[in-house]
Design a protein around this motif. Structure first.
Motif, PDB file in Angstrom:
ATOM      1  N   TYR A 202       3.348 -10.616   1.543  1.00  0.00           N
ATOM      2  CA  TYR A 202       1.810  -9.748   1.117  1.00  0.00           C
ATOM      3  C   TYR A 202       0.967  -8.589   0.925  1.00  0.00           C
ATOM      4  O   TYR A 202       2.267  -6.999   1.539  1.00  0.00           O
TER       5      TYR A 202
ATOM      6  N   ALA B 224      -1.819  -5.386  -0.057  1.00  0.00           N
ATOM      7  CA  ALA B 224      -2.914  -5.142   0.452  1.00  0.00           C
ATOM      8  C   ALA B 224      -3.892  -3.834  -0.566  1.00  0.00           C
ATOM      9  O   ALA B 224      -2.814  -3.336  -0.484  1.00  0.00           O
TER      10      ALA B 224
ATOM     11  N   TRP C  82      -6.152  -8.614   0.564  1.00  0.00           N
ATOM     12  CA  TRP C  82      -5.227  -9.113   0.273  1.00  0.00           C
ATOM     13  C   TRP C  82      -5.110 -10.207  -0.805  1.00  0.00           C
ATOM     14  O   TRP C  82      -5.770 -11.059  -0.911  1.00  0.00           O
TER      15      TRP C  82
END
Length: 128
Positions: A95, A97, A118
């Motif tokens: 991920y 962010a 995110w």
């Protein structure tokens, strides 16, 4: 629509490489820090790298230092994570962010509580 879009994940053999992309849509990074995190099955999400988009200072956790490189491209509002010499233990959902205001990338692992925008994640599987 304000979102971060990750891409570039996939299946790769040990020792291989992948480049992940994180593109801002509907907004800019606006000199905020951007972090890369990963979450392996059954484990907590961990921060592995970050970059300050105003001065390009970076941080890497020891597990990826020397193998992963974070970089950015202002023209496309994209942050990259180049991953080389991949290992099976790198298998996870990755991920990106964007940090909250006034949160910087500093000399410690990025923490999820400092980041408030995110992406949806991209899966990386390292296996022969």
């Amino acid at each position: 629509q304000v979102q971060l879009v990750e891409s570039g994940g996939g299946l790769v053999q040990p020792g291989g490489s992948l480049r992940l992309s994180c593109t801002a849509s509907g907004f800019t990074f606006n000199y905020r820090a951007v972090g890369w995190f990963r979450q392996a099955p059954g484990q907590e999400r961990e921060g592995i790298s970050c970059i300050n988009t105003d001065d390009d200072t970076t941080y890497y956790v020891d597990a990826v230092k020397g193998r992963f490189t974070i970089s950015r491209d202002d023209a496309s509002d994209t942050v990259y994570l180049q991953m080389n010499s991949l290992k099976p233990e790198d298998t996870a959902v990755y991920y990106c962010a964007r940090a909250a205001a006034f949160r910087r990338c500093v000399a410690r692992p990025p923490v999820t509580s400092d980041y408030n925008t995110w992406g949806q994640g991209t899966r990386v599987t390292v296996s022969s």
